[in-house]
Scaffold this motif. Structure first.
Motif, short mmCIF file in Angstrom:
data_model
loop_
_atom_site.label_atom_id
_atom_site.label_comp_id
_atom_site.label_asym_id
_atom_site.label_seq_id
_atom_site.Cartn_x
_atom_site.Cartn_y
_atom_site.Cartn_z
N ARG A 5 -12.22 -76.55 34.35
CA ARG A 5 -11.92 -75.29 34.99
C ARG A 5 -12.07 -74.18 33.95
O ARG A 5 -11.21 -73.98 33.09
N CYS A 46 -4.70 -78.13 38.11
CA CYS A 46 -4.99 -76.73 38.39
C CYS A 46 -4.11 -76.27 39.56
O CYS A 46 -3.86 -77.04 40.49
N ALA A 47 -3.68 -75.00 39.50
CA ALA A 47 -2.88 -74.43 40.59
C ALA A 47 -3.62 -74.52 41.92
O ALA A 47 -3.00 -74.54 42.98
N ALA A 95 -3.19 -73.62 34.05
CA ALA A 95 -3.59 -72.28 33.59
C ALA A 95 -2.91 -71.86 32.28
O ALA A 95 -3.42 -70.99 31.57
N TYR A 100 -2.31 -66.68 39.91
CA TYR A 100 -1.45 -67.85 39.69
C TYR A 100 0.02 -67.56 40.00
O TYR A 100 0.91 -67.83 39.20
MO MO Z 1 -6.38 -73.67 36.99
#
Ligand code: MO
Ligand code: MTE
Length: 374
Positions: free
Chosen positions: A44, A91-92, A204, A229
């Protein structure tokens, strides 16, 4: 082309965006190994992958009072004890595409594999901060440890994020500045030569290509800390959203997904084996995974596999599997999984009540429909 220097990637990855590079492994490959092979680990990137020369690399470390220490890689490795931790990064936006099926959201359309696990090796962030002169005890006022990457956009703005001081300094928080991933040098896509790994926290905050560390009374000023986020009510849309009203995501909620069989597959009658992963944020272990073959009317308990996790420091996922008889009269199966974590947190049964405009924190029961065929 600012992306012309990006590294080569494994052809099995499902690419979500080429420039910047964002990709996840096919779900059924994800759970073939407890530790995700580096080449298959989800990637990412918000920006081009920077080319960092390890010989001239210095970590800029801002001490109390503003004095800046510059630490080379050999100095980091020599001065601080090596520490290894197995950590799952998620990842979010993992499973965002399921949210978009309810109502379109903004972001990369991730499937279930924007999550992976590695054995990370490096130095403890708390050791490095202590060396710079920071005290163990918390100040009365909440502080934040801010990270800046060496990847920059065209206007020169770097990727950045922050975590609370107590997480960074916590004896049991295991936050790393990692230079190794699964026993190998950190690959370029994953932050070579040095990245942050924050266990139990949204991906993140694990800043790659780490350039600078500082401590501040404010969170990182980065766009990705302040204006992205974050979670919102389904009632909030892009006309009404105010990013100052929601806290930045740190610890993630309980998550699980089915990786085998895949949606639309034809499974033979008789016996079926269902596989998947389960994980929760904040070091909360997974205590159980329930699986249904009939859309949630009846349930069975899956077998948990992989490394047993320490209570309160359960940083890595459990893989799970269940072998069950296929109901003799079924032409179709609606397979569902849901996990329970050590705080008895459960996943919501549907997406609608947790829908949010940015498509983050998508952790509803995972459902996979298959047909039964000879
Ligand atoms: Mo992410
Ligand atoms: N760090 C930098 N410097 N630049 C980035 O784009 N992406 C973040 C984080 N750290 C990012 C970063 C996000 S959103 C995630 S989910 C993880 O890195 C992904 O880590 P991975 O690519 O090693 O899987």
């Amino acid at each position: 082309d600012p992306y012309s220097g990006d590294p080569p990637r494994h052809p099995a990855l499902k690419v979500n965006s080429l420039k910047p590079f964002n990709a996840e492994p096919p779900a059924e490959l994800l759970t073939e190994n407890y530790l995700t092979p580096n080449q298959l680990f989800f990637k990412r990137n918000h920006l081009p992958v920077p080319a960092v020369d390890p010989a001239s690399y210095r970590l800029q470390l801002e001490g109390p009072g503003g004095r800046v220490l510059a630490l080379s890689l050999p100095e980091l490795k020599r001065r601080f004890p090596k520490h290894e931790v197995t950590v799952t990064l998620q990842c979010a936006g993992n499973r965002r595409s399921e949210m978009s099926r309810v109502r379109q959201v903004k972001g990369l359309e991730w499937g279930v594999a924007a999550i992976s696990t590695a054995r990370w090796g490096g130095v403890r962030l708390r050791d490095v901060l202590a060396h710079a002169g920071y005290a163990e005890e918390e100040e009365a006022e909440e502080q934040h440890v801010c990270f800046e990457g060496l990847d920059k956009d065209l206007s020169g703005v770097a990727y950045g994020a922050s975590i609370p001081y107590r997480t960074a300094m916590g004896r049991e928080a295991d936050v790393l500045l990692a230079y190794e991933m699964n026993g190998e040098e950190l690959p370029r896509d994953h932050g070579y030569p040095l990245r942050v790994v924050v266990p139990g926290v949204v991906g993140a905050r694990s800043v790659k290509w780490l350039g600078r560390v500082s401590v501040s009374r404010e969170e990182s000023p980065s766009h990705w800390q302040r204006n992205d986020y974050k979670g919102f009510s389904p009632a909030v849309d892009w006309d009404t959203v105010d990013f100052t009203t929601a806290p930045a995501i740190q610890e993630l909620p309980v998550q699980s997904a089915i990786t085998e069989p895949t949606p639309g597959a034809a499974v033979p009658p008789g016996e079926l084996t269902v596989k998947g992963y389960a994980w929760s944020g904040g070091g909360r272990g997974v205590v159980r995974v329930d699986v249904s073959l009939d859309g949630g009317r009846t349930w069975r308990v899956a077998e948990l596999m992989g490394e047993e996790q320490r209570p309160g420091r359960a940083w890595a996922w459990r893989l799970w599997q269940l072998t069950a008889p296929v109901p003799p009269d079924a032409a179709e199966l609606n397979i569902v999984c849901k996990a329970v974590d050590a705080s008895y947190n459960v996943q919501p049964d549907t997406v609608e009540p947790i829908w949010n405009l940015r498509g983050v924190l998508s952790n509803a029961w995972h459902r996979v429909r298959v047909t039964v065929a000879e």
